[in-house]
Design a protein around this motif. Sequence first.
Motif, PDB file in Angstrom:
ATOM      1  N   VAL A 183       0.860  -1.173   0.000  1.00  0.00           N
ATOM      2  CA  VAL A 183       0.000   0.000   0.000  1.00  0.00           C
ATOM      3  C   VAL A 183       0.902   1.230   0.000  1.00  0.00           C
ATOM      4  O   VAL A 183       1.688   1.420   0.929  1.00  0.00           O
ATOM      5  CB  VAL A 183      -0.930   0.024   1.226  1.00  0.00           C
ATOM      6  N   SER A 184       0.817   2.040  -1.041  1.00  0.00           N
ATOM      7  CA  SER A 184       1.684   3.208  -1.192  1.00  0.00           C
ATOM      8  C   SER A 184       0.923   4.499  -0.905  1.00  0.00           C
ATOM      9  O   SER A 184      -0.299   4.562  -1.014  1.00  0.00           O
ATOM     10  CB  SER A 184       2.250   3.265  -2.612  1.00  0.00           C
ATOM     11  N   ASN A 185       1.675   5.523  -0.534  1.00  0.00           N
ATOM     12  CA  ASN A 185       1.120   6.863  -0.262  1.00  0.00           C
ATOM     13  C   ASN A 185       0.088   6.824   0.864  1.00  0.00           C
ATOM     14  O   ASN A 185      -1.032   7.310   0.723  1.00  0.00           O
ATOM     15  CB  ASN A 185       0.505   7.462  -1.534  1.00  0.00           C
ATOM     16  N   LEU A 186       0.477   6.232   1.986  1.00  0.00           N
ATOM     17  CA  LEU A 186      -0.427   6.153   3.130  1.00  0.00           C
ATOM     18  C   LEU A 186      -0.759   7.530   3.694  1.00  0.00           C
ATOM     19  O   LEU A 186      -1.880   7.784   4.119  1.00  0.00           O
ATOM     20  CB  LEU A 186       0.205   5.311   4.238  1.00  0.00           C
ATOM     21  N   ILE A 187       0.224   8.408   3.734  1.00  0.00           N
ATOM     22  CA  ILE A 187       0.048   9.696   4.393  1.00  0.00           C
ATOM     23  C   ILE A 187       0.089  10.840   3.388  1.00  0.00           C
ATOM     24  O   ILE A 187      -0.689  11.778   3.465  1.00  0.00           O
ATOM     25  CB  ILE A 187       1.123   9.886   5.479  1.00  0.00           C
ATOM     26  N   PHE A 188       1.002  10.759   2.411  1.00  0.00           N
ATOM     27  CA  PHE A 188       1.157  11.812   1.419  1.00  0.00           C
ATOM     28  C   PHE A 188       0.801  11.262   0.041  1.00  0.00           C
ATOM     29  O   PHE A 188       1.281  10.213  -0.355  1.00  0.00           O
ATOM     30  CB  PHE A 188       2.599  12.328   1.404  1.00  0.00           C
ATOM     31  N   GLY A 189      -0.022  11.992  -0.692  1.00  0.00           N
ATOM     32  CA  GLY A 189      -0.384  11.569  -2.039  1.00  0.00           C
ATOM     33  C   GLY A 189      -1.592  10.657  -2.056  1.00  0.00           C
ATOM     34  O   GLY A 189      -2.168  10.314  -1.028  1.00  0.00           O
ATOM     35  N   ARG A 190      -1.982  10.235  -3.264  1.00  0.00           N
ATOM     36  CA  ARG A 190      -3.148   9.370  -3.439  1.00  0.00           C
ATOM     37  C   ARG A 190      -2.786   7.934  -3.066  1.00  0.00           C
ATOM     38  O   ARG A 190      -1.904   7.328  -3.684  1.00  0.00           O
ATOM     39  CB  ARG A 190      -3.625   9.423  -4.893  1.00  0.00           C
ATOM     40  N   THR A 191      -3.474   7.392  -2.079  1.00  0.00           N
ATOM     41  CA  THR A 191      -3.197   6.031  -1.643  1.00  0.00           C
ATOM     42  C   THR A 191      -3.589   5.042  -2.742  1.00  0.00           C
ATOM     43  O   THR A 191      -4.652   5.165  -3.354  1.00  0.00           O
ATOM     44  CB  THR A 191      -3.982   5.715  -0.362  1.00  0.00           C
ATOM     45  N   TRP A 192      -2.721   4.059  -2.985  1.00  0.00           N
ATOM     46  CA  TRP A 192      -3.024   3.037  -3.987  1.00  0.00           C
ATOM     47  C   TRP A 192      -2.352   1.732  -3.598  1.00  0.00           C
ATOM     48  O   TRP A 192      -1.454   1.693  -2.770  1.00  0.00           O
ATOM     49  CB  TRP A 192      -2.599   3.477  -5.384  1.00  0.00           C
ATOM     50  N   ILE A 193      -2.815   0.637  -4.203  1.00  0.00           N
ATOM     51  CA  ILE A 193      -2.413  -0.703  -3.791  1.00  0.00           C
ATOM     52  C   ILE A 193      -1.918  -1.498  -4.994  1.00  0.00           C
ATOM     53  O   ILE A 193      -2.481  -1.412  -6.085  1.00  0.00           O
ATOM     54  CB  ILE A 193      -3.597  -1.431  -3.113  1.00  0.00           C
ATOM     55  N   ASP A 194      -0.869  -2.279  -4.769  1.00  0.00           N
ATOM     56  CA  ASP A 194      -0.322  -3.145  -5.801  1.00  0.00           C
ATOM     57  C   ASP A 194       0.052  -4.479  -5.153  1.00  0.00           C
ATOM     58  O   ASP A 194       0.362  -4.520  -3.956  1.00  0.00           O
ATOM     59  CB  ASP A 194       0.921  -2.490  -6.424  1.00  0.00           C
ATOM     60  N   SER A 195       0.017  -5.556  -5.915  1.00  0.00           N
ATOM     61  CA  SER A 195       0.359  -6.891  -5.391  1.00  0.00           C
ATOM     62  C   SER A 195       1.352  -7.581  -6.316  1.00  0.00           C
ATOM     63  O   SER A 195       1.030  -8.576  -6.973  1.00  0.00           O
ATOM     64  CB  SER A 195      -0.905  -7.750  -5.234  1.00  0.00           C
ATOM     65  N   PRO A 196       2.568  -7.073  -6.391  1.00  0.00           N
ATOM     66  CA  PRO A 196       3.537  -7.654  -7.325  1.00  0.00           C
ATOM     67  C   PRO A 196       4.083  -8.989  -6.838  1.00  0.00           C
ATOM     68  O   PRO A 196       4.382  -9.162  -5.664  1.00  0.00           O
ATOM     69  CB  PRO A 196       4.649  -6.597  -7.362  1.00  0.00           C
ATOM     70  N   GLY A 197       4.203  -9.950  -7.733  1.00  0.00           N
ATOM     71  CA  GLY A 197       4.764 -11.247  -7.364  1.00  0.00           C
ATOM     72  C   GLY A 197       3.963 -12.395  -7.937  1.00  0.00           C
ATOM     73  O   GLY A 197       3.144 -12.220  -8.846  1.00  0.00           O
ATOM     74  N   GLU A 198       4.187 -13.572  -7.407  1.00  0.00           N
ATOM     75  CA  GLU A 198       3.591 -14.793  -7.934  1.00  0.00           C
ATOM     76  C   GLU A 198       2.434 -15.305  -7.088  1.00  0.00           C
ATOM     77  O   GLU A 198       2.502 -15.296  -5.859  1.00  0.00           O
ATOM     78  CB  GLU A 198       4.656 -15.889  -8.020  1.00  0.00           C
ATOM     79  N   MET A 199       1.399 -15.738  -7.772  1.00  0.00           N
ATOM     80  CA  MET A 199       0.320 -16.500  -7.144  1.00  0.00           C
ATOM     81  C   MET A 199       0.455 -17.940  -7.621  1.00  0.00           C
ATOM     82  O   MET A 199       0.558 -18.198  -8.825  1.00  0.00           O
ATOM     83  CB  MET A 199      -1.058 -15.959  -7.533  1.00  0.00           C
ATOM     84  N   VAL A 200       0.444 -18.882  -6.692  1.00  0.00           N
ATOM     85  CA  VAL A 200       0.560 -20.294  -7.036  1.00  0.00           C
ATOM     86  C   VAL A 200      -0.661 -21.037  -6.501  1.00  0.00           C
ATOM     87  O   VAL A 200      -0.962 -20.972  -5.300  1.00  0.00           O
ATOM     88  CB  VAL A 200       1.844 -20.919  -6.458  1.00  0.00           C
ATOM     89  N   VAL A 201      -1.378 -21.714  -7.366  1.00  0.00           N
ATOM     90  CA  VAL A 201      -2.498 -22.577  -6.983  1.00  0.00           C
ATOM     91  C   VAL A 201      -2.104 -24.006  -7.343  1.00  0.00           C
ATOM     92  O   VAL A 201      -1.855 -24.307  -8.515  1.00  0.00           O
ATOM     93  CB  VAL A 201      -3.794 -22.182  -7.712  1.00  0.00           C
ATOM     94  N   THR A 202      -2.029 -24.865  -6.348  1.00  0.00           N
ATOM     95  CA  THR A 202      -1.554 -26.233  -6.548  1.00  0.00           C
ATOM     96  C   THR A 202      -2.665 -27.237  -6.312  1.00  0.00           C
ATOM     97  O   THR A 202      -3.370 -27.171  -5.295  1.00  0.00           O
ATOM     98  CB  THR A 202      -0.384 -26.548  -5.585  1.00  0.00           C
ATOM     99  N   ASN A 203      -2.816 -28.170  -7.255  1.00  0.00           N
ATOM    100  CA  ASN A 203      -3.694 -29.321  -7.054  1.00  0.00           C
ATOM    101  C   ASN A 203      -2.912 -30.338  -6.247  1.00  0.00           C
ATOM    102  O   ASN A 203      -2.024 -31.020  -6.763  1.00  0.00           O
ATOM    103  CB  ASN A 203      -4.117 -29.900  -8.415  1.00  0.00           C
TER     104      ASN A 203
END
Length: 464
Positions: A237-257
């Motif tokens: 979560v970026s810009n918590l206090i200054f600027g427009r707050t926005w969210i990113d989720s960079p990385g890998e999602m793994v779903v395993t059977n």
Amino acid sequence: MAPPNDPKQSESASGSGGGFFASIASSLSNFGTAMTRSVNGLVPYEGLEVINPEGGTEDAAEEASKGRWKQEDRDGHWKMMQKYVGSDVTSMVTLPVLIFEPMSMLQKMAELMEYSHLLDLADECEDPYMRLVYSASFFVSVYYAFQRTWKPFNPILGETYELANHGGLTFIAEQVSHHPPISAGHAENEHFTYDITSKVKTKFLGNSIEIYPLGRTRVTLKRDGVILDLVPPPTKVSNLIFGRTWIDSPGEMVVTNMTTGDKVVLYFQPCGWFGAGRYEVDGYVYNAAEEPQIMMTGKWNESMSYQPCDIEGEPRAGTELKEVWRVADVPKNDKFQYTYFAHKLNSFDTAPKKLLGSDSRLRPDRYALEHGDISKAGYEKSSLEERQRAEKRNREDKSQQYTSRWFDQTDEIHPTPWGDLEVYKYNGKYTEHRAAIDSSGSVEETDIQSMEFNPWQYENLAPE
């Protein structure tokens, strides 16, 4: 975490967990290059960076002024928070109610169920790889809701949330631990069971916070007994206090059977220079031999599509890209960026008959915030938190341990990329509770409007 012979993953995003942290480091580097001017020099705080997630080129001073905080609020909040830089602030900080949304974290867990029909399709599907396409799309679908920048209320110990009248499923969630904060949830219909133990680890960085999901999610598809396991990417979560707050989720999602060894590896692109790559998700369904079978691509805020591929990861001749999921229409200019389903989660239309008194809908702080009374919401939030502290003191005085109602703590410790997790298991008592109500034949409806929020272990304990 991507298979070693992934034909499309870059070198920096492969290896055992390296993709998560390599992508975070890369995105931070990009942010620093794209926005060379920081808040330092504009306001008297060092080490705070203002980022425009939409890729605009406004002056940093102009960008810093676009947050939800007034100047005096930013100053006061920063003075309070700066001592926590570098720390895990999951449960150690009392936050002002003006940054909250009128929903608890248990309701946020239930919000994952909006597109539960995708799991129905996975259960009905005979193709083992298409099962994973549907299942992975289900897990991606929740990220549209996770982009909201408002914070849900932390559940009170013993708080619950019940969801009914949606896709033929029942859903129950309970706050099973306060320190550390742990929530447990169970959903079920004729096609699947869904079980989660949810815990997060955070790192506060000043104007941003990194969130690492220590939870365990398991889905069982009932027709063939297939068990699916999820490892999601971290979130920033970026810009918590200054600027427009926005969210990113960079990385890998793994779903395993876990039954067959097949898996899906999806890479969530980090937001790069001037917003490049934001929202984009790409990856493959692999067989147990780690050979790609189906490619998946899309944006987590729009849709996901798939196409059969060859062992090199290239689309097979005669096939075409087909859409498997698309976000539903959403209200325009909604104050809290809610979807129609999110609004239903606060509605008693999705509540079962004879709602538990511990349900999140009944929280007075949540209700006050929903109706725009921030002052009352802040007062009620403080009252609930003090009552919770009083309950803890009472237990300690009586040498008693808190026992959750609908979930039992097991001896299992589940490893995650960010730490170990104490696993809670659904004990089936809620199913019995609901069956007893449904079989009672009573047509008497509970007057929900007159109910008081009551998750308490000691009924008559008032705040000191």
